[in-house]
Design a protein around this motif. Sequence first.
Motif, PDB file in Angstrom:
ATOM      1  N   ASP A 195      -3.064   9.032  23.849  1.00  0.00           N
ATOM      2  CA  ASP A 195      -3.020  10.262  23.058  1.00  0.00           C
ATOM      3  C   ASP A 195      -4.348  11.005  23.253  1.00  0.00           C
ATOM      4  OD1 ASP A 195      -3.147  12.120  21.014  1.00  0.00           O
ATOM      5  OD2 ASP A 195      -2.977  10.665  19.380  1.00  0.00           O
ATOM      6  N   ALA A 196      -4.335  11.985  24.169  1.00  0.00           N
ATOM      7  CA  ALA A 196      -5.595  12.652  24.537  1.00  0.00           C
ATOM      8  C   ALA A 196      -6.186  13.440  23.355  1.00  0.00           C
ATOM      9  CB  ALA A 196      -5.362  13.571  25.730  1.00  0.00           C
ATOM     10  N   ALA A 197      -5.321  14.134  22.608  1.00  0.00           N
ATOM     11  CA  ALA A 197      -5.832  14.927  21.477  1.00  0.00           C
ATOM     12  C   ALA A 197      -6.441  13.991  20.421  1.00  0.00           C
ATOM     13  CB  ALA A 197      -4.704  15.757  20.873  1.00  0.00           C
ATOM     14  N   GLY A 198      -5.753  12.888  20.167  1.00  0.00           N
ATOM     15  CA  GLY A 198      -6.260  11.913  19.192  1.00  0.00           C
ATOM     16  C   GLY A 198      -7.573  11.320  19.656  1.00  0.00           C
ATOM     17  N   ALA A 199      -7.672  11.058  20.954  1.00  0.00           N
ATOM     18  CA  ALA A 199      -8.901  10.474  21.510  1.00  0.00           C
ATOM     19  C   ALA A 199     -10.073  11.436  21.324  1.00  0.00           C
ATOM     20  CB  ALA A 199      -8.701  10.147  22.990  1.00  0.00           C
ATOM     21  N   MET A 200      -9.829  12.723  21.592  1.00  0.00           N
ATOM     22  CA  MET A 200     -10.913  13.696  21.465  1.00  0.00           C
ATOM     23  C   MET A 200     -11.304  13.883  19.997  1.00  0.00           C
ATOM     24  SD  MET A 200     -13.154  15.370  22.815  1.00  0.00           S
ATOM     25  CE  MET A 200     -13.079  16.003  24.466  1.00  0.00           C
ATOM     26  N   ALA A 201     -10.291  13.923  19.113  1.00  0.00           N
ATOM     27  CA  ALA A 201     -10.589  14.066  17.678  1.00  0.00           C
ATOM     28  C   ALA A 201     -11.417  12.869  17.194  1.00  0.00           C
ATOM     29  CB  ALA A 201      -9.294  14.173  16.885  1.00  0.00           C
ATOM     30  N   THR A 202     -11.085  11.696  17.706  1.00  0.00           N
ATOM     31  CA  THR A 202     -11.812  10.475  17.349  1.00  0.00           C
ATOM     32  C   THR A 202     -13.262  10.560  17.818  1.00  0.00           C
ATOM     33  OG1 THR A 202      -9.786   9.193  17.485  1.00  0.00           O
ATOM     34  CG2 THR A 202     -11.839   7.960  17.718  1.00  0.00           C
ATOM     35  N   ALA A 203     -13.436  11.002  19.056  1.00  0.00           N
ATOM     36  CA  ALA A 203     -14.780  11.084  19.639  1.00  0.00           C
ATOM     37  C   ALA A 203     -15.659  12.056  18.845  1.00  0.00           C
ATOM     38  CB  ALA A 203     -14.681  11.510  21.101  1.00  0.00           C
ATOM     39  N   VAL A 204     -15.086  13.202  18.509  1.00  0.00           N
ATOM     40  CA  VAL A 204     -15.863  14.228  17.796  1.00  0.00           C
ATOM     41  C   VAL A 204     -16.225  13.725  16.388  1.00  0.00           C
ATOM     42  CG1 VAL A 204     -15.743  16.574  16.842  1.00  0.00           C
ATOM     43  CG2 VAL A 204     -14.914  16.126  19.163  1.00  0.00           C
ATOM     44  N   ALA A 205     -15.246  13.065  15.733  1.00  0.00           N
ATOM     45  CA  ALA A 205     -15.521  12.528  14.385  1.00  0.00           C
ATOM     46  C   ALA A 205     -16.600  11.454  14.446  1.00  0.00           C
ATOM     47  CB  ALA A 205     -14.239  11.957  13.780  1.00  0.00           C
ATOM     48  N   LEU A 206     -16.547  10.630  15.472  1.00  0.00           N
ATOM     49  CA  LEU A 206     -17.538   9.545  15.579  1.00  0.00           C
ATOM     50  C   LEU A 206     -18.931  10.125  15.827  1.00  0.00           C
ATOM     51  CD1 LEU A 206     -18.197   6.535  15.644  1.00  0.00           C
ATOM     52  CD2 LEU A 206     -17.660   6.516  18.077  1.00  0.00           C
ATOM     53  N   ARG A 207     -18.984  11.124  16.714  1.00  0.00           N
ATOM     54  CA  ARG A 207     -20.300  11.741  16.996  1.00  0.00           C
ATOM     55  C   ARG A 207     -20.901  12.300  15.705  1.00  0.00           C
ATOM     56  NH1 ARG A 207     -20.193  15.942  21.711  1.00  0.00           N
ATOM     57  NH2 ARG A 207     -18.872  17.015  20.238  1.00  0.00           N
TER      58      ARG A 207
END
Length: 338
Positions: A195-207
């Motif tokens: 899930d590319a959108a989920g992966a990016m949302a996860t990355a941004v939230a983690l940062r």
Amino acid sequence: MLAEAREIIADALSCEPIEVIFTGSGTEADNLAVRGLLQNAVDREETLRIVTTPIEHPAVKETVSSLATRMPHVQVDYLPVTSSGHIEDLELLDLPATVAAVMWANNETGAIQPITKVAEKCQETETPLHVDAVQVVGHLPVDFSALGATTMAASAHKFGGPRGVGILLAKRSPVPSPVITGGGQQRGIRPGTPDAAGAMATAVALREAVTEMDGERARLESLTARLRDGLKESVDKLVVHTSEPNLPGHLFVSFPGAEADSLIMLFDSLGIEVAAGSACSSGVNRASHVLLAMGVEEKVARGAIRFTLGRTTSQEDVDFLLAHAADVVERARLAGMA
Ligand code: PLP
């Protein structure tokens, strides 16, 4: 997008982008790691010994139990837990094991475990180590490569990311054997289209969580202390199960004489969301396995409630809770124990 998300996550957790694997949950990440690492030894026809703790989240606990039930030759050894909820005695790791699965911080008490020592012991005996870091990632500093664990699980919804995205960090070697098979995506460890959108949302939230970590930790520590001290003042016979070192936003307490279910309902009617230690199972209110492992009496454990403070919790919220706590506990105690 996936490549960029992996880079952001690798930067936040000090690992290599290739080591980042997206899953559908923290539970899935735990399963892929524990089952996959055990399978490596099954493939080599070795004796199978798992070293874990009795306080793991069901994602690990039930996985280990199901492996032991289905494979009678699997031996499971449990590291002892102190009354404060911490692992101290690591002797069981003196001998090599097929896999060790140890959580970094407990989801009920918030107790932070000596994971660096666990990882050092595992390295001495070349025991593959899986770390359930679901409660830690985004809240405490994580350096995956310095820790030297083999695999690590995280979950996006625990640090402000979307529900339904987990992260598995997996070193280049040893690689967990695939639990599911398919087109070979994500090094074959988690095949299937991610899930590319989920992966990016996860990355941004983690940062964002990592950037704000220090300030947020100090804020939560002071709010949790305010809550703990306020409860001690307003409610008699309070038993506090959270001891240092612990996560900044966790407070697990018992109100002996009250049933957790009644407390949850009464707090809920005020708009305050609290949790019992362990989820209700088939409508039966069971005591938390974590508290029982710590030696807490069953009837005290049944009145245990977890307050979890997070980014959206304000001082007004804590004061509102404290203004109603004595009344809620009194009413729950009147309702008595089932
Ligand atoms: N491990 C721990 C320590 C947790 O606290 C949780 C979730 O509460 C999980 C694993 C499971 O994560 P998920 O809800 O993403 O399946």
